[in-house]
Design a protein around this motif. Sequence first.
Motif, short mmCIF file in Angstrom:
data_model
loop_
_atom_site.label_atom_id
_atom_site.label_comp_id
_atom_site.label_asym_id
_atom_site.label_seq_id
_atom_site.Cartn_x
_atom_site.Cartn_y
_atom_site.Cartn_z
N LYS A 54 0.84 -1.20 0.00
CA LYS A 54 0.00 0.00 0.00
C LYS A 54 0.88 1.25 0.00
CE LYS A 54 -3.83 -2.31 2.21
NZ LYS A 54 -3.12 -3.51 2.72
N GLY A 55 0.38 2.31 -0.66
CA GLY A 55 1.09 3.59 -0.61
C GLY A 55 2.45 3.47 -1.29
N ASP A 56 3.34 4.44 -0.98
CA ASP A 56 4.62 4.44 -1.68
C ASP A 56 5.73 3.98 -0.75
OD1 ASP A 56 5.20 8.01 -1.24
OD2 ASP A 56 4.77 6.36 0.12
N PHE A 57 5.36 3.28 0.33
CA PHE A 57 6.41 2.82 1.25
C PHE A 57 6.74 1.36 0.97
CE2 PHE A 57 9.07 3.20 4.81
CZ PHE A 57 9.17 1.91 5.31
N HIS A 58 8.02 1.09 0.75
CA HIS A 58 8.40 -0.27 0.39
C HIS A 58 9.84 -0.50 0.84
CE1 HIS A 58 8.86 -3.93 -1.68
NE2 HIS A 58 9.59 -3.46 -2.67
N GLY A 97 5.62 7.53 13.29
CA GLY A 97 4.39 6.75 13.31
C GLY A 97 4.42 5.41 12.64
N LEU A 98 5.63 4.86 12.35
CA LEU A 98 5.66 3.52 11.77
C LEU A 98 6.03 2.51 12.84
CD1 LEU A 98 7.38 4.00 8.30
CD2 LEU A 98 4.95 3.71 8.80
N LEU A 99 5.36 1.36 12.80
CA LEU A 99 5.61 0.26 13.72
C LEU A 99 6.09 -0.93 12.88
CD1 LEU A 99 5.19 -0.39 16.81
CD2 LEU A 99 3.04 -1.47 16.10
N PHE A 100 7.20 -1.54 13.30
CA PHE A 100 7.76 -2.69 12.58
C PHE A 100 7.63 -3.92 13.47
CE2 PHE A 100 9.84 -0.48 9.06
CZ PHE A 100 9.83 0.82 9.52
N ALA A 101 7.47 -5.08 12.84
CA ALA A 101 7.33 -6.32 13.63
C ALA A 101 7.82 -7.51 12.82
CB ALA A 101 5.86 -6.52 14.04
N VAL A 109 5.46 -3.84 8.18
CA VAL A 109 5.52 -2.41 8.45
C VAL A 109 4.07 -1.96 8.63
CG1 VAL A 109 6.34 -0.16 7.68
CG2 VAL A 109 7.44 -2.25 6.82
N MET A 110 3.79 -1.30 9.75
CA MET A 110 2.42 -0.87 10.02
C MET A 110 2.37 0.63 10.27
SD MET A 110 1.49 -4.01 12.55
CE MET A 110 3.23 -4.30 12.80
N ASN A 111 1.24 1.19 9.95
CA ASN A 111 0.95 2.57 10.32
C ASN A 111 0.47 2.51 11.77
OD1 ASN A 111 -0.83 4.71 11.01
ND2 ASN A 111 -0.90 5.32 8.85
N PHE A 112 1.21 3.13 12.69
CA PHE A 112 0.89 2.94 14.11
C PHE A 112 -0.53 3.43 14.43
CE2 PHE A 112 1.50 2.08 18.43
CZ PHE A 112 0.95 3.10 19.17
#
Length: 329
Positions: A5-9, A251-255, A272-275
């Motif tokens: 999703k979006g432009d984050f990769h 605001g990014l959460l990684f797991a 990668v999650m949007n917190f």
Amino acid sequence: EKEHKGDFHIEEAVEWPGLDLKLGQVSGLALDPENNLVVFHRGDRVWDENSFDSKFVYQQRGLGPIEQNTIIVLNPSNAKLLHSTGKSLFYLPHGLSVDKNGNYWVTDVALHQVFKLGANDKEPLLILGVPLQPGSDKNHFCQPTDVAVDPITGSIYVSDGYCNSRIIQFSPNGLYVMQWGEETSLGRPRPGQFCIPHSLALIPDLSQLCVADRENGRIQCFRLETGEFTREIKHKAFGRELFAVSYVPGGLLFAVNGMPYPGEAESVQGFVMNFSTGEIIDNFIPLRKSFEMPHDIVASEDRTVFVGDVHAKAVWKFASVENMEHRSV
Ligand SMILES: O=C(N[C@@H](O)C(=O)O)c1ccccc1
């Protein structure tokens, strides 16, 4: 090109030479104030089914502490060794965090203790817990998994642990303040119940603490001051186990999750999650080798991500890449 999703990769930074660092089991990762990568590893020691008896007492204390330096500091670009410490102190390294003053905070599941080490000191500055004695009162831990220090208040938070189901808050000088959490009862896990609180992500700007509730395959977040449950983040893609979480300001959460159980569909991967929404905006796996038991994850503000694997004994680096479609316009 995989869906995201979006432009984050993000994808593996294959120029990173950290895959063959000849380390032991990599249990903890952190970034220090200079953004160097700090690795907590077990040298020649392994955690296997013979390590503990049924009462969680460590069985190999006769081996003595690990002789190698268990805390190593690497240049985050070329993995060159910058500094190392932590020899002859630990038996089974587990969690690691670095505070704003560059002190190392670690947990040892064999000692059932939490340590604060100055970056250049041999002697610990603070030790919590009773060596080799598991327990669940104010002075004992049972295989504590992680530790995080609030940069604003100096409060210390410990996730305790494999054989307890609680988060404990200590004052900056190590006095017990309060605790929250309980064992997951049969049936659906409720808020505030844990099954191995395994990793902590402290979010100072929102005054929250998020916990990888490992065997419940979910993330739970709480208010730092009160321990009050604020939210759960859980996705089918996590599968059964969620091992570690890391938050970056912005605001990014990684797991990272666990290997799938036989017959399960959800593969082992990073998320990668949007917190604020909890939504997954990207996922990732290595290009070189494969995740075996990704055990800790740490992300920096420029969205560089490191993953340490306790079975592969490897540290992968991932970096965010411009979305290919972006370039074509
Ligand atoms: O989870 C386990 N280990 C990892 O988390 C770790 O090595 O930290 C484990 C569980 C049972 C027996 C042996 C090891």
